[in-house]
Design an enzyme around this catalytic site. Structure first.
Site, PDB file in Angstrom:
ATOM      1  N   CYS A 191     -32.746 -27.117 -34.041  1.00  0.00           N
ATOM      2  CA  CYS A 191     -33.515 -25.810 -33.176  1.00  0.00           C
ATOM      3  C   CYS A 191     -32.482 -24.911 -32.725  1.00  0.00           C
ATOM      4  CB  CYS A 191     -34.287 -26.659 -32.163  1.00  0.00           C
ATOM      5  SG  CYS A 191     -35.290 -25.417 -31.277  1.00  0.00           S
ATOM      6  N   HIS A 230     -37.644 -30.464 -34.304  1.00  0.00           N
ATOM      7  CA  HIS A 230     -37.084 -31.375 -33.639  1.00  0.00           C
ATOM      8  C   HIS A 230     -37.584 -32.908 -34.380  1.00  0.00           C
ATOM      9  CE1 HIS A 230     -35.051 -29.386 -30.349  1.00  0.00           C
ATOM     10  NE2 HIS A 230     -36.185 -28.465 -30.486  1.00  0.00           N
ATOM     11  N   GLU A 274     -36.187 -35.476 -33.989  1.00  0.00           N
ATOM     12  CA  GLU A 274     -35.244 -36.405 -33.064  1.00  0.00           C
ATOM     13  C   GLU A 274     -36.376 -36.446 -31.938  1.00  0.00           C
ATOM     14  OE1 GLU A 274     -34.502 -33.286 -33.268  1.00  0.00           O
ATOM     15  OE2 GLU A 274     -33.760 -32.770 -31.147  1.00  0.00           O
TER      16      GLU A 274
END
Lengths: 256, 748
Positions: free
Chosen positions: A88, A217, A219
């Site tokens: 990002c 993202h 994660e």
């Protein structure tokens, strides 16, 4: 070899916590390194640039951070073949620093992740990204399956890949487009792209394959507890889903 | 992100100080009392200080004694109202007691005048309220009430857009996920929007930092940290304690603060580092957000609540520009500032963390942490400016509880309405499928996704159920622990417009039901009471009625209010007040996240069953608005509510709360989540009233083999259509398209 991973924290970075947590859950030796301690970076073997709003996206997302002292070490490390992953805002910084696609000099960007289109607003949406280059194209993706489909969250106002026609052609010819947006079933079309990104691009890799910049993202959808459709009995905090990309990165660091 | 700095010119138009005292909100009798107590004419600085501290906003002078009726303690409460946030017990994990910090406020007036900045600074303020309790900030919620925003050129539309963009810009940048919220569009908010904000924090119980100076603190340093003090937000407390006048828009803008989420993000992280240091050294200190009343209000409350006084050197304050008047330095409400009371031996280390390690001076011009004074044993509040004393008052006179006893007149009972009229209107409905289409496209029912997709709902990687997916949002706040926290808000203005007391009761009931529906255990409440002018007896009466409603609801459910806020003067210059708006947030705890109930509609053949009392009253419902029905509000059997929760928790599959749009809208939304694979055949002969009435309890999914737990509304089918009791039919996909698109014109 140096397997220590530095997670860079610029003023305005906001995703350092979950990024560090995932790397550690995957067995990595990872630490946060703050902007006030750039001299510490040289001692690390790999770098992760997490999401956020470094320098509050002034001028263009990532533009100021690309000139931060932290990036001196990253640019230097990149030339030495260290592995670098930007997510990002981290991806935006890598493009602004010219490390991705890396076809010009450092800090001479040839492409940018910029304002979403047609609506310029911040968008937060669950997406899938699909590996569009051969896994071995980059050491970071080497452990992924061909065409791997990875769940992630798009959460950005500036995620649209933009570049001049000659630079876009360069991206295609050099197989720099590592990830494209896809539907949950793997289909790739314009509807899957949340931000008007050129080439449907979600992520880019540099020529040498040691630097990967990914807008969404993984994660944030990286533990069983994050998945709405998880099955009963699964360990809540076992890495899964989006963790595969980080796992592949950590393996590459440990191989290096 | 939007560039804040280029917008500065819009908000920095400072109120002229030269027209000074004429602008004070203090009433003549209050001025007299102050002068009498001081035994002299107050200084200009003192006037402004009392103006802020004695404003409704700071003193709760018309509300405090009534708020005492609310239940505020219980087994789950660690800290009730009184400090910057309340604290609730979440659960134990590996020998540690975890707690949830929660605060709930309004930023209505600023958001009406400058929507983007007003709403953004609302987020900034609520985040600091939670942060200063020693907590990590983990979630946000934003109950919003806007006017009719259909006309893109209307101010109501620019408010509806600007406020959402402000919340999005601030919350996204600081990296706190938006977990819950709601929005209503109602003509009653055309001239006064409501922007309520809620923040959650996580803290271990022994590590809570309090908003007061602890024992033995005489001689401690008072440290100001954050943005350089400027002239923005001067007079904010008294501004929000008065009625908005359109003609005053420009001068009011000076009272709104300028948001800087970038600095806030760094301040939060630096504060986390200071918390860690305090833990290592086992120190108890005081920390408090600067809100209304600025440096003066914060430092005075921090010290007086510990039984101390304070001496402050205004010259030590890091100012944004030279020559600021002492009253501006003292009470201006510049954002992104907090105040520590620290023992002298750790001051240097704290300053080093903020100024060197997190390099505040490089983050924003003149931002820093700086010692501005000290805690004194003598309970006086003394301000120095250029070597002179500009304020010297008894600190308890300044911060002590003043009260206004205002006249009340009882709420006018609404005339009873003949239910036969409603029945005739219902009988006249030509096609229930067409009615369903209007219902799902109604702005109070339609998908909120166009709005919340602008909010980061997943930063921190802890989101389990994101906002919009189920009745409450759920987080896993402690990595590695199965403990979860759920959050939901409620407060229906269509109800508020009809009956303030019942609406407040129903707000409690709905917020709690939402938490129950995802399988969490409700542990506590907050409230924000948004009302008109307390000096209008009929508007004041609504406020009092709402407190009775909140109190009755919470007591029946054995829950406490641990934080809250009162916002008065939500009325236009013409004296039109907003609909009575008691807005409630409910926090739930989940002991094992793997037992959460995720939303689904079951499979073909399953039954959709309505459980809970179902009198079927349509008053205040969306259907009533569409069909022109006038009825009383639905009644809730508070005594049966706990049993209803237990019943719903006992039914294994999915439960959804019946809310706006009634069971019909609830079922439609359950189907929308099923990828257009499933439909419903409603029970033939089912009364339309049953499908449209709101606050009816829950829709639960039950296999057909089980005995139904309530009224069987319909059966899930394998063809993606809804078949109504009158045999009219509509495709789920068509309804979903209407439902999805309805707010797109406001939030493209």
């Amino acid at each position: 070899m140096n397997r220590r991973i530095a997670v860079l924290v610029f003023p305005g970075t906001n995703s350092e916590g979950e990024t560090l947590r995932l790397l550690r859950d995957l067995g990595a030796d990872a630490q946060l390194v703050h902007w006030s301690r750039p001299q510490e970076l040289a001692a690390y073997g790999a770098y992760v640039l997490p999401g956020g709003f470094a320098y509050e996206d002034r001028i263009r997302a990532g533009a100021i951070a690309a000139h931060d002292h932290l990036m001196d070490a990253v640019i230097d490390g990149c030339a030495k073949g260290k592995l670098v992953l930007g997510i990002c805002n981290g991806a935006q910084i890598l493009l602004e620093a010219g490390l991705v696609p890396g076809t010009a000099a450092a800090r001479r960007p040839t492409a940018a992740f910029t304002h979403n289109a047609p609506q310029p607003h911040f968008i937060c949406r669950h997406v899938y990204v699909k590996l569009a280059s051969a896994p071995m194209r980059s050491a970071i993706t080497a452990s992924l399956d061909e065409g791997a489909l990875i769940p992630a969250w798009a959460a950005h106002a500036q995620g649209r890949l933009a570049a001049g026609p000659e630079h876009l052609a360069e991206l295609v010819e050099g197989a720099h487009v590592a990830f494209v947006y896809a539907h949950p079933d793997g289909r790739v079309d314009e509807q899957a792209v949340p931000n008007g990104s050129a080439l449907g691009c979600a992520g880019l890799v540099n020529r040498e394959g040691n630097v990967l910049a990914l807008m969404p993202h993984p994660e944030r959808d990286a533990w069983n507890v994050n998945h709405l459709q998880r099955r009963v009995g699964e360990a809540l905090f076992a890495p899964s889903g989006g963790a595969v990309l980080f796992e592949s990165f950590v393996r590459a660091v440990q191989r290096a | 992100m939007r560039p804040y700095r280029s917008r500065l010119h819009r908000v920095l138009r400072l109120r002229s100080v030269t027209d000074g005292l004429a602008r004070l909100a203090l009433r003549p009798d209050e001025r007299e009392r102050i002068a009498q107590q001081l035994g002299r004419e107050p200084t200009l600085v003192e006037w402004y200080a009392f103006d802020a501290q004695w404003s409704e906003h700071c003193s709760y002078k018309s509300s405090r004694r009534h708020l005492a009726k609310l239940p505020t303690s219980g087994p789950g409460v660690i800290l009730g109202p009184g400090e910057d946030s309340g604290v609730l017990r979440l659960g134990r994990r590996q020998g540690e007691e975890y707690a949830i910090v929660i605060a709930h406020e309004s930023h209505n007036h600023p958001s009406q005048v400058v929507p983007f900045e007003g709403a953004a600074t609302g987020i900034g303020g609520i985040v600091r309220d939670v942060l200063c309790m020693g907590a990590e900030v983990i979630a946000l919620a934003d109950p919003l009430r806007f006017g009719r925003a259909g006309d893109p050129n209307s101010h109501a539309c620019s408010v509806a857009r600007g406020a959402v963009d402000g919340i999005s810009a601030y919350g996204n940048a600081i990296g706190v996920p938006n977990l819950a919220g709601d929005v209503y569009f109602h003509e009653g908010f055309d001239e006064n929007c409501l922007v309520n904000v809620v923040a959650l924090g996580l803290v271990k119980e022994p590590e809570i930092v309090h908003s007061f100076v602890p024992k033995g603190a005489a001689g401690w340093a008072i440290v100001l940290v954050g943005k350089a003090t400027d002239a923005s937000g001067f007079g904010g407390a008294s501004f929000s304690s008065g009625t908005l006048d359109v003609a005053d828009d420009d001068s009011n803008k000076g009272a709104v603060q300028v948001p800087d989420p970038f600095l806030a993000s760094v301040l939060m992280r630096a504060s986390y580092r200071v918390f860690a240091m305090l833990r290592e050294r086992g120190l108890v200190v005081g920390y408090k957000d600067l809100g209304a009343g600025g440096i003066m209000g914060c430092s005075a409350e921090l010290c007086s609540s510990g039984g101390f006084g304070a001496r402050i050197e205004l010259d030590a304050v890091n100012a944004a520009l030279p020559g600021l008047a002492p009253e501006v330095l003292a009470v201006g409400e510049t954002q992104e500032r907090l105040c520590w009371a620290l023992p002298q031996e750790i001051v240097a280390d704290v300053l080093r963390i903020y100024n060197d390690e997190f390099s505040l001076p490089q983050i924003a011009r003149n931002a820093c942490a700086v010692v501005i004074g000290e805690v004194t044993a003598e309970p006086r509040y003394v301000l120095y400016h250029r070597g002179e004393i500009v304020m010297d008052v008894d600190i308890d006179l300044l911060t002590g509880s003043i009260r206004d006893d205002l006249p009340v007149q009882p709420c006018v009972a609404r005339p009873s309405v003949d239910p036969a009229i409603a029945d005739r209107r219902l009988a006249a409905v030509q096609s229930q499928a067409d009615l369903a289409a209007s219902l799902l496209a109604h702005r109070d029912v339609a998908s909120r996704e166009p709005l919340y997709r602008r909010y980061d709902r997943v930063v921190r990687g802890a989101t389990v159920i994101p906002r919009g997916v189920a009745d409450a949002g759920v987080l896993a706040p402690i990595p590695g622990s199965p403990l979860g926290v759920a959050l939901a808000v409620a407060g229906n203005p269509r109800y508020g417009a009809l009956d303030a007391q019942r609406a407040a009761e129903l707000a409690v009931v709905e917020a709690v039901r939402r938490v129950v529906a995802v399988g969490a255990r409700p542990i506590g409440l907050t409230d924000c009471l948004n009302f008109g002018n307390p000096r209008q007896p009929e508007q004041y009466a609504q406020f009092l009625a709402a407190i009775d409603g909140l109190s009755a609801g919470a007591r029946a459910l054995e829950l406490a209010f641990v934080s809250g806020n009162v916002s008065f003067y939500n009325e236009s210059a013409l004296g039109r007040a907003v609909p009575a708006s008691a807005i409630v947030a409910c926090v739930g705890a989940c002991d094992d996240l793997s037992t959460l109930r995720l939303p689904n509609v079951g499979d073909s053949g399953d039954r959709l069953v309505l459980v809970g009392a179902h009198a079927g009253a349509l008053g205040g419902s969306v259907a009533a608005a569409l069909l022109g029905i006038d009825e009383g509000l639905p009644e809730v059997d508070l005594g049966a509510e706990c049993a209803l929760h237990a019943q719903v928790q006992g039914i294994g599959s999915c439960a959804r709360v019946v809310g706006d749009g009634g069971a019909l809208a609830t079922i439609a939304q359950m189907l929308f989540g099923a990828d257009e694979r499933l439909g419903v055949r409603f029970t033939p002969g089912l009364a339309l009233r049953t499908l449209l009435a709101e606050s009816n309890g829950f829709v639960v999914v039950q296999p057909s083999a089980e005995p139904p737990a309530g009224i069987v509304l319909g059966t899930v089918t394998g063809d993606a259509v809804m078949q109504f009791p009158d045999e009219s039919v509509v495709a789920v996909a068509d309804l979903k398209a209407l439902w999805s698109a309805s707010l797109e014109d406001i939030y493209p």
